[in-house]
Design a protein around this motif. Structure first.
Motif, PDB file in Angstrom:
ATOM      1  N   ARG A 293      41.824 -15.519  55.213  1.00 34.64           N
ATOM      2  CA  ARG A 293      39.995 -14.873  55.198  1.00 34.64           C
ATOM      3  C   ARG A 293      39.335 -13.794  54.188  1.00 34.64           C
ATOM      4  O   ARG A 293      38.478 -13.727  53.416  1.00 34.64           O
ATOM      5  CB  ARG A 293      39.909 -14.359  56.286  1.00 34.64           C
ATOM      6  N   ALA A 294      40.714 -12.579  53.744  1.00 33.86           N
ATOM      7  CA  ALA A 294      39.883 -11.284  53.166  1.00 33.86           C
ATOM      8  C   ALA A 294      40.212 -11.812  51.287  1.00 33.86           C
ATOM      9  O   ALA A 294      39.414 -11.561  50.727  1.00 33.86           O
ATOM     10  CB  ALA A 294      41.017 -10.184  53.616  1.00 33.86           C
ATOM     11  N   LEU A 295      41.332 -12.459  51.187  1.00 34.32           N
ATOM     12  CA  LEU A 295      41.202 -13.500  49.710  1.00 34.32           C
ATOM     13  C   LEU A 295      40.373 -14.344  49.798  1.00 34.32           C
ATOM     14  O   LEU A 295      39.737 -14.512  48.337  1.00 34.32           O
ATOM     15  CB  LEU A 295      42.868 -14.004  49.717  1.00 34.32           C
ATOM     16  N   ARG A 296      39.437 -15.125  50.492  1.00 30.39           N
ATOM     17  CA  ARG A 296      38.810 -15.872  50.067  1.00 30.39           C
ATOM     18  C   ARG A 296      37.086 -15.009  50.667  1.00 30.39           C
ATOM     19  O   ARG A 296      36.242 -15.182  49.988  1.00 30.39           O
ATOM     20  CB  ARG A 296      38.019 -16.673  51.010  1.00 30.39           C
ATOM     21  N   ASP A 297      37.123 -14.291  50.666  1.00 29.76           N
ATOM     22  CA  ASP A 297      35.782 -12.881  50.961  1.00 29.76           C
ATOM     23  C   ASP A 297      35.500 -12.119  49.945  1.00 29.76           C
ATOM     24  O   ASP A 297      34.978 -11.302  49.572  1.00 29.76           O
ATOM     25  CB  ASP A 297      35.459 -13.148  52.300  1.00 29.76           C
ATOM     26  N   GLY A 298      37.028 -11.663  49.014  1.00 33.06           N
ATOM     27  CA  GLY A 298      36.776 -10.856  48.296  1.00 33.06           C
ATOM     28  C   GLY A 298      37.479  -9.825  48.101  1.00 33.06           C
ATOM     29  O   GLY A 298      37.090  -8.601  47.406  1.00 33.06           O
ATOM     30  N   ARG A 299      37.574  -9.754  49.137  1.00 33.68           N
ATOM     31  CA  ARG A 299      38.086  -8.178  49.865  1.00 33.68           C
ATOM     32  C   ARG A 299      39.877  -7.529  49.589  1.00 33.68           C
ATOM     33  O   ARG A 299      40.239  -6.971  50.172  1.00 33.68           O
ATOM     34  CB  ARG A 299      38.132  -7.999  51.562  1.00 33.68           C
ATOM     35  N   LEU A 300      40.506  -9.003  49.269  1.00 38.83           N
ATOM     36  CA  LEU A 300      41.384  -8.930  48.307  1.00 38.83           C
ATOM     37  C   LEU A 300      41.887  -9.956  47.658  1.00 38.83           C
ATOM     38  O   LEU A 300      41.073 -10.748  47.471  1.00 38.83           O
ATOM     39  CB  LEU A 300      42.319  -8.757  49.960  1.00 38.83           C
TER      40      LEU A 300
END
Length: 317
Positions: free
Chosen positions: A29-36
């Motif tokens: 989820r973090a990869l998808r929303d740009g937080r990771l």
């Protein structure tokens, strides 16, 4: 919460993220929303990553590659020295038209080279004189970096790096010559010797390096580089990229992406830069009426540029 607190840190292994409380679903989820962001296989940093540049490596893409270097080093675990184009990026050298899809490392051994999805591991002799440190990372020196690239890459790409190496702090032609001698007997050393022979740190940008190569290959007279121009009163007017003696003399200027080919000074507005460049241009034309400018587009399709220069450089009866 961990990603917010860790912004600007890393790279982290997936197991590190698990230990911080992020499950695989949370990582996805973090990869998808740009937080990771994934910087290389199995290594992550908090925050979004810069996209690849279509025209060549810019500051953001260089920063992206440096993160990939750190990630690969952390994943590898065993000692290795950053080399080739990765070393050039860490030194801040120009890397025109060189791909940044792989991190390049070198180990001081005779075998064990390999190439993977994000890593090209080289092997070969590395002396203490070949290695320095940048931000705590072991990196080949600018001179050794230039020779490694010149042994393997096309002449024009290698020349841009070699010229930039000669402009680097604490690097001069003796360093480049020494690195070339140390590479004797290795694959591509003859190619590297030709690059070193033509390299000139007075070429202040990739566009100037490539222009100089174009003129040489096209049989134009050799210009003076970075010629200082003074006015009738003896005061300095400008330093020009290229100067050809003649009656009248000819000035050549490569204009890159910045306004009128000049970077803005602190506090200088784009509008003021245009005015100052116009004043500079008028002064140059008073002193040497033949001023020829060109851009990246002219270097890609140089016939018109070469024709303009030949007309002005050909002696008239």
């Amino acid at each position: 919460m961990f990603l917010d607190a860790a912004a600007g840190a890393g790279p982290y292994r997936r197991t590190d993220l698990h230990s911080a409380g992020l499950a695989d679903s949370g990582i996805a989820r973090a990869l998808r929303d740009g937080r990771l962001s994934r910087v290389c296989r199995g290594m992550y940093v908090p925050g979004p990553q810069a996209s690849r540049s279509r025209s060549g490596p810019d500051d953001q893409e260089a920063a992206r590659h440096i993160l990939a270097v750190r990630g690969v080093l952390a994943r590898l675990g065993a000692p290795a020295v950053v080399s080739h184009v990765s070393a050039a990026v860490l030194h801040g050298l120009d890397v025109w038209n060189l791909p940044l899809d792989l991190v390049h490392l070198t180990r001081n051994r005779a075998s064990g080279a390999r190439r993977g999805r994000d890593l090209h591991l080289h092997v070969g002799p590395l002396s203490d004189a070949d290695v320095t440190r940048v931000g705590g990372i072991a990196v080949t020196t600018p001179a050794r970096t230039a020779i490694d690239i010149a042994r393997e890459r096309p002449f024009a790409q290698a020349l841009v790096v070699a010229d930039a190496a000669l402009r680097a702090p604490h690097t001069d032609r003796a360093d480049l010559d020494g690195a070339l001698r140390a590479a004797a007997g290795r694959t591509g050393v003859r190619n590297a010797a030709r690059v070193v022979a033509f390299a000139d740190g007075r070429s202040a940008s990739p566009g100037e390096s490539l222009s100089r190569l174009l003129f040489h290959r096209s049989g134009l007279p050799e210009p003076v580089l970075q010629r200082e121009i003074t006015g009738w009163n003896g005061e300095r007017v400008a330093t020009v990229d290229f100067w050809w003696d003649g009656t009248p003399p000819v000035i050549g200027e490569f204009d890159g992406e910045s306004t009128y080919g000049r970077l803005l000074r602190p506090g200088q507005t784009p509008g003021r830069a245009v005015v100052e460049e116009k004043i500079r241009e008028d002064l140059l034309r008073e002193l040497a009426p033949e001023v020829v400018r060109w851009t990246w587009r002219d270097l890609k399709e140089p016939q018109h540029l070469l024709s303009r220069l030949r007309r002005r450089l050909t002696p008239h009866p």
